[in-house]
Design an enzyme around this catalytic site. Structure first.
Site, PDB file in Angstrom:
ATOM      1  CB  SER A 189     -50.553  27.034  13.872  1.00  0.00           C
ATOM      2  OG  SER A 189     -49.933  26.351  13.011  1.00  0.00           O
TER       3      SER A 189
ATOM      4  CG  HIS B  27     -49.217  30.049   9.890  1.00  0.00           C
ATOM      5  ND1 HIS B  27     -48.151  30.457  10.772  1.00  0.00           N
ATOM      6  CD2 HIS B  27     -49.553  28.767  10.047  1.00  0.00           C
ATOM      7  CE1 HIS B  27     -48.189  29.444  11.581  1.00  0.00           C
ATOM      8  NE2 HIS B  27     -48.670  28.316  11.371  1.00  0.00           N
TER       9      HIS B  27
END
Length: 198
Positions: free
Chosen positions: A97, A121
């Site tokens: 992330s 993501h």
């Protein structure tokens, strides 16, 4: 977590120093916790102290952070962008992330330890409560953050905007060889690379 102490010689005899301080003395920072406002400020304070002590010396950021706040991540990015010291990022473990994003966008001097895996993501929506109109405003801001992150990832890779968008649409795990191929890192650190002469 228990503090590890090292014993070393000094002009005044043997002294004990904690491992974190020894790490900092070598202009190295470990970014291993989730990126929060608190952890970001600790990193920023160290960066500014390092610049004050020696603005020409390279700073190594070891990044294995599992996630974090976008706003806190961009606090670090903003300081790195105006810092005088050259920065080298070294991804290790599984930065995911915002941790993975920082390992990619903070510097052009980017490496990884063997066996590192990145996970990218799209931004996650945090807990939200409020009116529908507020939700729409929040959703628009999340979309703006997504566009900014994807643009920075594209600028720091060999991938096109379409490829970045597809990569970040869902959880995407990337090993070091793929990261090199995509232009996210320069290379894998080898023996002797960590403390090479500058």
């Amino acid at each position: 977590m228990n503090t590890t102490f090292l014993t070393r010689k000094s002009p005044y005899g043997l002294e004990k120093i904690d491992a974190h301080s020894a790490f900092s003395n070598d202009f190295q920072i470990s970014v291993h916790e989730p990126i929060t406002n608190e952890s970001a400020m600790e990193i920023i304070e160290l960066l500014l102290v390092f610049q004050k002590n020696d603005p020409k010396r390279r700073i190594d950021l070891f990044i294995s952070s599992p996630r974090g706040s976008i706003a806190a991540g961009f606090m670090i990015k903003g300081v790195v962008d105006i810092l005088l010291n050259p920065i080298r990022t070294i991804a290790c473990g599984s930065p995911t992330s915002m941790g993975a994003v920082l390992a990619i966008i903070l510097s052009k001097d980017r490496y990884a330890l063997p066996y590192t895996r990145f996970m990218l993501h799209q931004p996650m929506m945090e807990d939200f409560s409020g009116q529908t109109s507020d939700f729409l405003i929040y959703a628009k801001e999340m979309e703006n953050q997504k566009k900014l992150i994807n643009r920075l990832l594209m600028e720091n890779s060999s991938l096109s905007e379409m490829e970045i968008n597809a990569l970040c649409d869902r959880d995407s795990w990337i090993n070091v060889d793929q990261a090199i191929e995509m232009g996210f890192i320069s290379n894998i650190l080898q023996k002797g690379d960590l403390y090479e002469s500058e």
